[in-house]
Design a protein around this motif. Structure first.
Motif, mmCIF file in Angstrom:
data_model
loop_
_atom_site.group_PDB
_atom_site.id
_atom_site.type_symbol
_atom_site.label_atom_id
_atom_site.label_comp_id
_atom_site.label_asym_id
_atom_site.label_seq_id
_atom_site.Cartn_x
_atom_site.Cartn_y
_atom_site.Cartn_z
ATOM 1 N N GLU A 1 58.125 55.011 69.184
ATOM 2 C CA GLU A 1 57.363 55.128 68.281
ATOM 3 C C GLU A 1 57.609 56.517 67.587
ATOM 4 O O GLU A 1 57.064 57.000 66.676
ATOM 5 C CB GLU A 1 55.902 55.486 69.018
ATOM 6 C CG GLU A 1 55.104 54.228 69.265
ATOM 7 C CD GLU A 1 53.865 54.657 70.355
ATOM 8 O OE1 GLU A 1 53.106 55.638 70.085
ATOM 9 O OE2 GLU A 1 53.793 53.736 71.386
ATOM 10 N N GLY A 2 58.730 56.829 67.714
ATOM 11 C CA GLY A 2 59.355 58.107 67.210
ATOM 12 C C GLY A 2 58.780 59.302 67.556
ATOM 13 O O GLY A 2 59.144 60.559 66.654
ATOM 14 N N GLY B 1 71.479 54.725 71.603
ATOM 15 C CA GLY B 1 70.358 54.545 71.489
ATOM 16 C C GLY B 1 69.495 55.184 72.747
ATOM 17 O O GLY B 1 70.077 54.644 73.826
ATOM 18 N N ALA B 2 68.472 56.017 72.412
ATOM 19 C CA ALA B 2 67.912 56.791 73.602
ATOM 20 C C ALA B 2 67.348 55.643 74.628
ATOM 21 O O ALA B 2 67.409 55.947 76.170
ATOM 22 C CB ALA B 2 67.048 57.803 73.241
ATOM 23 N N GLY B 3 66.580 54.654 74.199
ATOM 24 C CA GLY B 3 65.991 53.719 74.878
ATOM 25 C C GLY B 3 66.646 53.068 75.878
ATOM 26 O O GLY B 3 66.174 52.172 77.010
ATOM 27 N N PRO C 1 70.526 60.157 68.942
ATOM 28 C CA PRO C 1 70.777 60.032 67.296
ATOM 29 C C PRO C 1 69.553 60.042 66.257
ATOM 30 O O PRO C 1 69.935 60.090 65.189
ATOM 31 C CB PRO C 1 71.161 58.361 67.614
ATOM 32 C CG PRO C 1 71.586 58.200 69.051
ATOM 33 C CD PRO C 1 70.567 59.053 69.627
ATOM 34 N N THR C 2 68.488 60.073 66.622
ATOM 35 C CA THR C 2 67.553 60.498 65.901
ATOM 36 C C THR C 2 67.111 61.864 65.630
ATOM 37 O O THR C 2 66.279 62.114 64.617
ATOM 38 C CB THR C 2 66.151 59.679 66.124
ATOM 39 O OG1 THR C 2 65.529 60.339 67.443
ATOM 40 C CG2 THR C 2 66.334 58.200 66.531
ATOM 41 N N GLY D 1 59.574 71.672 65.530
ATOM 42 C CA GLY D 1 59.208 70.296 66.034
ATOM 43 C C GLY D 1 57.656 70.103 65.793
ATOM 44 O O GLY D 1 57.494 68.931 65.735
ATOM 45 N N VAL D 2 56.889 70.910 65.972
ATOM 46 C CA VAL D 2 55.317 70.707 65.994
ATOM 47 C C VAL D 2 55.046 70.252 64.462
ATOM 48 O O VAL D 2 54.433 69.217 64.089
ATOM 49 C CB VAL D 2 54.540 71.970 66.347
ATOM 50 C CG1 VAL D 2 53.140 71.745 66.140
ATOM 51 C CG2 VAL D 2 54.843 72.133 67.742
ATOM 52 N N ASP D 3 55.577 71.218 63.625
ATOM 53 C CA ASP D 3 55.648 70.773 61.918
ATOM 54 C C ASP D 3 56.062 69.403 61.847
ATOM 55 O O ASP D 3 55.372 68.761 61.051
ATOM 56 C CB ASP D 3 56.276 71.891 61.286
ATOM 57 C CG ASP D 3 55.529 72.959 61.383
ATOM 58 O OD1 ASP D 3 54.586 73.297 61.821
ATOM 59 O OD2 ASP D 3 56.101 74.273 60.871
ATOM 60 N N PHE D 4 57.253 69.006 62.428
ATOM 61 C CA PHE D 4 57.766 67.583 62.338
ATOM 62 C C PHE D 4 56.731 66.728 62.592
ATOM 63 O O PHE D 4 56.360 65.543 61.958
ATOM 64 C CB PHE D 4 59.168 67.719 62.699
ATOM 65 C CG PHE D 4 59.704 66.119 62.582
ATOM 66 C CD1 PHE D 4 60.777 66.023 61.593
ATOM 67 C CD2 PHE D 4 59.526 65.007 63.607
ATOM 68 C CE1 PHE D 4 61.040 64.808 61.395
ATOM 69 C CE2 PHE D 4 59.911 63.647 63.396
ATOM 70 C CZ PHE D 4 60.991 63.858 62.123
ATOM 71 N N ALA D 5 56.300 66.888 63.761
ATOM 72 C CA ALA D 5 55.358 65.716 64.524
ATOM 73 C C ALA D 5 54.150 65.807 63.681
ATOM 74 O O ALA D 5 53.533 64.574 63.410
ATOM 75 C CB ALA D 5 54.887 66.307 65.771
ATOM 76 N N ARG D 6 53.596 66.857 63.264
ATOM 77 C CA ARG D 6 52.404 66.584 62.422
ATOM 78 C C ARG D 6 52.633 66.059 61.069
ATOM 79 O O ARG D 6 51.828 65.178 60.656
ATOM 80 C CB ARG D 6 51.953 68.150 62.021
ATOM 81 C CG ARG D 6 50.459 68.308 61.075
ATOM 82 C CD ARG D 6 50.084 69.747 60.876
ATOM 83 N NE ARG D 6 49.916 70.242 62.198
ATOM 84 C CZ ARG D 6 50.437 71.284 62.704
ATOM 85 N NH1 ARG D 6 51.211 72.219 61.923
ATOM 86 N NH2 ARG D 6 49.890 72.039 63.753
ATOM 87 N N LYS D 7 53.825 66.026 60.317
ATOM 88 C CA LYS D 7 54.012 65.431 59.289
ATOM 89 C C LYS D 7 54.238 63.968 59.300
ATOM 90 O O LYS D 7 54.128 63.192 58.540
ATOM 91 C CB LYS D 7 55.359 66.268 58.488
ATOM 92 C CG LYS D 7 55.258 66.061 56.889
ATOM 93 C CD LYS D 7 56.344 67.113 56.436
ATOM 94 C CE LYS D 7 57.292 66.514 55.370
ATOM 95 N NZ LYS D 7 58.538 67.413 55.079
ATOM 96 N N HIS D 8 55.215 63.764 60.460
ATOM 97 C CA HIS D 8 55.585 62.161 60.666
ATOM 98 C C HIS D 8 54.916 61.478 61.420
ATOM 99 O O HIS D 8 55.004 60.434 61.355
ATOM 100 C CB HIS D 8 57.000 62.245 61.112
ATOM 101 C CG HIS D 8 57.935 62.993 60.014
ATOM 102 N ND1 HIS D 8 58.355 62.435 58.764
ATOM 103 C CD2 HIS D 8 58.482 64.489 59.777
ATOM 104 C CE1 HIS D 8 59.185 63.013 57.964
ATOM 105 N NE2 HIS D 8 58.974 64.386 58.668
ATOM 106 N N LEU D 9 53.906 61.966 62.304
ATOM 107 C CA LEU D 9 53.334 61.197 63.502
ATOM 108 C C LEU D 9 51.858 60.921 63.302
ATOM 109 O O LEU D 9 51.205 61.944 62.947
ATOM 110 C CB LEU D 9 53.701 61.741 64.929
ATOM 111 C CG LEU D 9 55.165 61.791 65.230
ATOM 112 C CD1 LEU D 9 55.383 62.355 66.438
ATOM 113 C CD2 LEU D 9 55.764 60.382 65.234
#
Lengths: 276, 983
Positions: free
Chosen positions: A88-89, A113-115, A225-226, A268-276
């Motif tokens: 889910e990113g 790929g991490a998965g 890689p992401t 990291g938190v800002d990224f999560a807020r913007k993208h998730l």
């Protein structure tokens, strides 16, 4: 504003959990400290979070090898849930022992790929043969990418807010980064998955005295890689206030803005807020 | 660092049938793959050279896991590949039978395993990992370390390497090919009584020794009389309980006993000196003193802090790693068992050792080499402290030949707890709950053993007194205890330390009574006798008093995080201690006899000042640079960075003054400062004062100086000297000898005299007497050694300062008077002069200096300060300058001094108390000087851009001149060099 929820996972021997919660909270997230037994009992549990943080410590005493037993436990009990979390990113950060766990379960570097949970690297005993606590300089590799344009790499999810060189403390016995072989190390470098390197104060020299544990290519932190999964040996949660720097009393120690450790969490938190 | 491959490494191979079949045994050897730098092997090679074996020896190192159970071969391979071997950096060898150890020529295999009954924390982790991975049929795992020494070595050399470097027979052995695992036999009950009633006095004496009770005849007789009154013999459990409870370790018979000296008798030495000062000062912020497992003082409106320092000397002498490790583990349980439980936040560690470069021929028989002791104790403190997640931030190391056979290991801990949890209360009806680790045969007789004199045979007699710690079990226990405390699920708590359950339950039930069912106690393995269960000092255990209606809830808190807890009895109102094994009564003692039946002793003490010939001062030199170099590089003064950096001093995130400071992070801080709460800038400063060299001359002034030193260090970082609490830790030789006891009395009196004037109460303490080592050539007594630990409160950590000079142009001052006091100094040591006048102090002058200095620091008039101690002004100045990276040209003649300080060496190196070197911003000159009004102080020079230190002497001559790099190099390199590392 959207709430960013972070799960700080702990188990026997975790010991940087409180500081990691504090850092996440200061960065604007809502951290929840959860014992792995609770996560194993509950079927869901992971879905409601945006960030999974694996803090430092000595889970299960570093017995056999640091991070190994927790990595094995997570892989056995939570593999499917972790896989769907990352598909889910969502973001993952592993600090020190947490990094060791990510590496030993194969979530990092995950060049394919991490998965896939494919173990490609390790963190072994420092060349000095012993535990070492000291401050180091780190070159923020992604800030330099793009050459003249000084633009961050798209992989700079956790490090977008950091300057080119930062200082943070390390405290570990098993932090020597080793890749399976030369080829995979090249793949890692080509894929720009190295995020932080031990360096001199100017960020130009990487070897000898500046590399505290003998890591290959002076690797201190890597991402998948992401860019969303980050693992690093230094402790950003130990530099969220200027008072934590060994030389905050000296004028040479800049106290402008916010300390790099906190910036990392904020990115990291800002990224999560913007993208998730 | 050079990377080398070590010897030939065989390709990964599998022995035996791997594809199918089941097995009850598998052996998995794991080692680094070719091309990976093997730090263990490489460091061992250096140590082998150190033993004087110069020939090229290479080493292969493997971890060996022996797996037992009933499993198929696929499972064994999964064990190896998924759990035990790091498939990236390591290779493994799997075998299903015990392969014959191939002792080929030039290839010497030494495999080392723990002795039966010694804790191996890895075993449980591996079994857990197998369970997590769904690998079935694994019942037990044991570990060993395999070394292959490759090179032309004789059998004698292999034995030497094994004994000096690879194993310690107190806890380990070299694995024999035929060795199998023997299951311990279950215990079959039989009631054992000790025939005391009819024993003669001399038989009593013999019994005390043969049963390792270490009670004296008078005490044995008191027990005999008591049981004669009861008309029966004591059981083994009862006699053991009495020996533990009455041991010097638990009861402090000497410090709490009566002493006759100078024709006067003091009824209780401790109460007449150290505890008296506390009660006379009656500071309102003292919450609990000399009562609980640690002393408690107020921190802020909601929180208290508690502090305790313990010694773990005798175990560390026999097995330095395990001794120090369990020393830390033990002292951590003191705050955890104080009030209703504190959270440990600061570790301190102080060692007294022989010099690490001592020639092997000088090490007495039965003693370990000081370098091995040093490596071991540092690793022990490191592993336990780091794994518990507690910053180890403060310490000291003293070196003296007399500590070789009897090293001292002091471990201390500060904890924080909500004020409402500062008390505890046991009531009849409460359940006795044991929590944490299981009980084994480890640590039996630790409490009584600490009263014995160490000899070259101690390792064989007392090996069960030595243990290995399991920090993760303690960490799990701590995590859940704090949860249970916050939900108020228990009424009282104490730790199982010396004496095990016997002391813990005995103390908790002192005013009630207790029944204990020894068969309920969870055991590590079968076969323990009831008395062994009762006195075992197995680590990582605590005892709680729990109300029956809260039992279910508290048990679920523990089980939710895999912590074992068991009801082992209940508190009663009987005033008796009753012990059961199944349905049998194995002990029935009156609490009053147990706690008050100890016969009071009056010990004789004498003090005669040592007769000294007037000291002949060494020849005068024009230039003392060479002497300064020598002192900077001496063991007592040189940098302890090698130790400090092995400790995680920043975990918990609260460290705001590190142990090493300055732009290079290598200057020695006077004290550490911790900010324990995220939402408050209030802090805690901790320091330690110790100088046994003064104790040789006069223990009174040693004690006074140790208090002053600890206080100076706190003052130097900006803590308020008006709000400091002290701990005393006496380590002395045999105090049955009146002259040793006389020194102890004098030191205690100094504690009273000085602390009274300073206004600093003692809140807790501990003593360890009988620190002697018996060699065939006679007994070696340690020097009288008093460690003073100080804890101070800092209102705002942002106002604290460090010791490194900050800026060129700033002014350097010396505060405090230099006197002609060279006795016990590092300068005399360097120039091989004994005797002399020991540094004295006037506590009124000293505290006045500290109070004014505190005000100056807290108003921003001082930007760096350094306490002046070992090595005097010359060392303090050097350290400040090379730490800050700026030089200076100072006139030491301008520092305050007494008239008879008429030589440069005295001025440079005298170790007079009450002195500081300070750095003051140029613009604050006037304000600073008026703040210092009335004190002895002098301006000595300016901080400059130059990277040189020049010290001018009394006649303006250059007494010292050296570059900062030269000074720093001398100071930094000794320990890394002796440890064969780059500095």
């Amino acid at each position: 504003m959207k709430k960013v929820k972070a799960l700080v996972l702990r188990t026997a021997g975790t010991n940087c959990d409180q500081e990691t919660c504090l850092a996440l909270r200061m960065a604007g997230a809502e951290p929840e400290l959860i014992h792995i037994n609770r996560l194993k009992e509950a079927k869901g549990g992971l879905n409601r979070f945006h960030i999974l943080a694996l803090p430092g410590g000595f889970t299960y005493g570093d017995d056999v090898a640091s991070g190994k037993i927790l990595a094995n436990e997570i892989k056995s009990a939570l593999k499917a849930r972790i896989r769907s979390f990352i598909s889910e990113g969502k973001l993952v950060i592993g600090i020190c022992n947490g990094f060791q766990v990510l590496v030993k379960m194969g979530l990092l570097p995950g060049t394919r790929g991490a998965g896939k949970f494919n173990v490609e690297s390790s963190l072994g005993l420092n060349d000095s043969g012993k535990f070492m606590a000291r401050w180091v300089h780190l070159k923020n590799v992604h800030s330099h990418l793009g050459g003249e344009r000084k633009k961050n790499s798209p992989l700079a999810v956790w490090t977008s807010g950091l300057p080119e060189v930062i200082s943070l403390p390390i405290a570990h016995a098993e932090g020597k980064f080793i890749m399976r072989d030369k080829d995979t190390l090249n793949v890692l470098e080509k894929g720009e998955q190295v995020v932080l390197r031990y360096s001199d104060p100017t960020g130009t020299m990487y070897d000898g005295h500046f590399n505290p544990n003998g890591s290959e290519n002076a690797v201190a932190g890597i991402c998948d890689p992401t860019g969303r999964i980050l693992g690093l040996m230094p402790h950003p949660e130990r530099y969220v206030s200027f008072l934590q720097h060994p030389n905050w009393r000296r004028k040479s120690c800049s106290q402008e803005g916010i300390p790099p450790g906190l910036r990392l969490f904020k990115s990291g938190v800002d990224f999560a807020r913007k993208h998730l | 660092m050079v990377r080398k491959n070590t010897g030939k490494i065989k390709k990964r191979k599998k022995i035996g049938q791997v594809k199918s079949g089941t097995s009850s045994f598998a052996r998995i050897e794991v080692r680094d793959r070719k091309g990976v730098y093997d730090a263990v092997a490489e460091n061992l090679k250096k140590d082998i050279r150190d033993l004087g074996i110069e020939r090229s020896v290479s080493v292969e190192y493997s971890d060996v896991y022996t797996v037992r159970g009933s499993f198929n071969h696929v499972a064994a391979r999964r064990m190896a590949e998924e759990i035990l071997c790091d498939m990236i950096s390591q290779v493994y060898v799997l075998a299903f039978s015990r392969s014959k150890v191939s002792q080929k020529k030039g290839r010497h295999v030494v495999e080392v395993a723990y002795n039966p009954g010694v804790m191996d924390p890895v075993e449980a982790s591996v079994v857990k990992a197998a369970r997590d991975a769904g690998i079935d049929g694994i019942c037990s795992v044991s570990t060993s370390k395999k070394y292959v020494l490759i090179g032309p070595l004789s059998g004698k050399e292999v034995r030497l390497i094994s004994e000096k470097l690879l194993y310690n027979r107190v806890i380990q052995h070299v694995v024999d090919e035929k060795e199998g695992k023997k299951e311990p036999k279950p215990y079959e009950f039989s009631r054992v009584e000790i025939p005391l009633l009819k024993a003669s006095d001399s038989q009593l004496k013999d019994m005390s020794v043969s049963l390792q009770l270490y009670l004296d005849l008078r005490e044995m007789k008191a027990i005999r009389e008591h049981f004669r009154g009861l008309g029966r013999n004591p059981t083994d459990c009862e006699l053991e309980t009495l020996a533990q409870t009455w041991s010097e370790h638990c009861k402090h018979k000497t410090m709490m006993g009566a002493v006759e000296m100078d024709g006067k008798t003091v009824r209780n030495l401790l109460k007449a000196t150290i505890m008296k000062v506390t009660s006379e000062l009656n500071r309102p912020w003292c919450v609990s003193v000399f009562k609980d497992n640690a002393g408690i003082i107020r921190f802020d409106r909601q929180h208290d802090i508690c502090f305790k320092v313990e010694t773990h000397n005798h175990p560390s002498a026999l097995e330095p790693y395990g001794g120090a490790e369990t020393g830390v583990g033990g002292v951590l349980r003191d705050p955890m068992g104080t009030g209703r439980g504190a959270k440990p936040i600061i570790n301190t560690d102080v060692f007294c050792l022989g010099a690490p470069d001592m020639p092997a021929s000088k090490v007495p028989k039965g003693a370990l080499h000081p370098k091995r002791v040093m490596k071991g104790v540092v690793s022990g403190v490191r592993d336990y402290g780091n794994k518990m997640g507690i910053p180890t931030v403060n310490g000291a190391v003293c070196f003296d030949e007399r500590y070789t056979g009897n090293p001292l290991v002091y471990c201390g801990n500060v904890g924080i707890l909500p004020h409402k949890f500062a008390t505890k209360k046991v009531s009849p009806g409460d359940l006795i709950v044991a929590v944490g680790g299981r009980t084994g045969r480890d640590g039996i007789h630790g409490a009584t053993f600490s009263s014995a004199v160490l000899t070259h045979e101690s390792e064989t007699i007392s090996s069960t007194a030595v243990q290995i710690g399991d920090p993760i079990t303690e960490k799990k226990m701590l995590d859940t205890l704090l949860k249970a405390r916050d939900q108020e699920l228990y009424e009282a708590i104490t730790d199982c330390g010396a004496g095990g359950f016997s002391s813990a339950v005995g103390e908790m039930a002192e005013n009630t009574g207790a029944e204990v069912y020894l068969d309920k106690v969870p055991l590590k393995y079968a076969g323990l006798k009831p008395w062994e269960i009762w006195v075992s000092e197995a680590q990582e255990r605590m005892v709680l008093a729990v109300k029956p209606h809260k039992l279910k809830k508290i048990m679920s808190v523990f089980s939710s995080e895999d912590v074992e807890a068991t009801v082992i009895g209940k508190f009663t109102s009987s005033g008796k201690l009753k012990l059961y094994y199944r349905s049998h009564i194995v002990g029935d003692l009156d609490m009053s006899f147990l706690h008050d039946g100890l016969p009071r002793v009056v010990r004789k003490a004498v003090w005669k000042p040592k007769k000294q010939d007037p000291v002949k001062m060494p020849s005068v030199r024009d230039n003392y640079t060479r002497d300064l170099f020598k002192i900077l590089a001496s063991w007592n003064v040189c940098s302890k960075e090698w130790i400090i950096r092995q400790y995680d001093h920043e975990v918990q995130g609260g460290n705001v003054l590190k142990p090493l400071v300055g732009p290079g992070n290598d200057g020695p801080s006077d004290a550490c400062v911790i900010k324990p709460l995220a939402n408050s800038n209030k802090g805690i400063a901790v320091s330690s004062g110790i100088n046994p060299r003064y104790g040789d001359i006069d223990p009174y002034w040693m004690a006074a100086g140790a208090i002053d030193e600890a206080m100076r260090q706190l003052t130097a970082v900006g803590a308020d000297p008006g709000k400091v609490a002290l701990l005393d830790n006496f380590c002395w030789a045999d105090t049955e000898k009146p002259e040793h006891l006389g020194g102890l009395v004098r030191a205690s009196r100094a504690c009273y005299d000085v602390a009274k004037v300073y206004g600093t109460p003692f809140i807790s303490g501990k003593d360890s007497l009988n620190n002697e080592f018996s060699t065939p050539r006679g007994i070696v007594s340690i020097p009288p050694t008093l460690l003073i630990s100080a804890v101070g409160i800092v209102e705002d950590v942002a106002g604290t300062i460090s010791m490194d000079v900050k800026e060129p142009g700033n002014l350097l001052y010396v505060v405090g008077t230099t006197c002609r006091e060279m006795g016990g100094s590092q300068y005399f040591l360097a120039r091989k002069i004994s005797g002399g006048v020991v540094p004295k102090l006037d506590p009124r002058v000293s505290i006045n200096i500290m109070k004014k200095l505190f005000r100056a620091i807290s108003t921003g008039l001082v930007v760096s300060a350094h306490d002046c101690s070992e090595g005097g002004l010359a060392v303090a100045l050097s350290e400040m300058l090379f730490a800050g990276g700026f030089g200076s040209d100072v006139c030491l003649g301008d520092a305050p001094r007494e008239r008879n300080v008429n030589r440069d060496d005295i001025l440079l190196f005298s170790e007079s108390n009450s002195r500081f070197v300070l750095e003051v911003p140029r613009g604050k000159k006037t304000k600073f000087e008026s703040a210092m009004k009335g004190l002895p102080f002098g301006f000595i020079g300016e901080v400059s851009e130059s990277r040189y230190l020049a010290i001018r002497g009394l006649k303006g001559n250059i007494a010292v001149r050296a570059s900062l790099d030269q000074l720093k190099k001398r100071w930094i390199s000794p320990i890394p060099e002796v440890m064969n590392e780059e500095s």
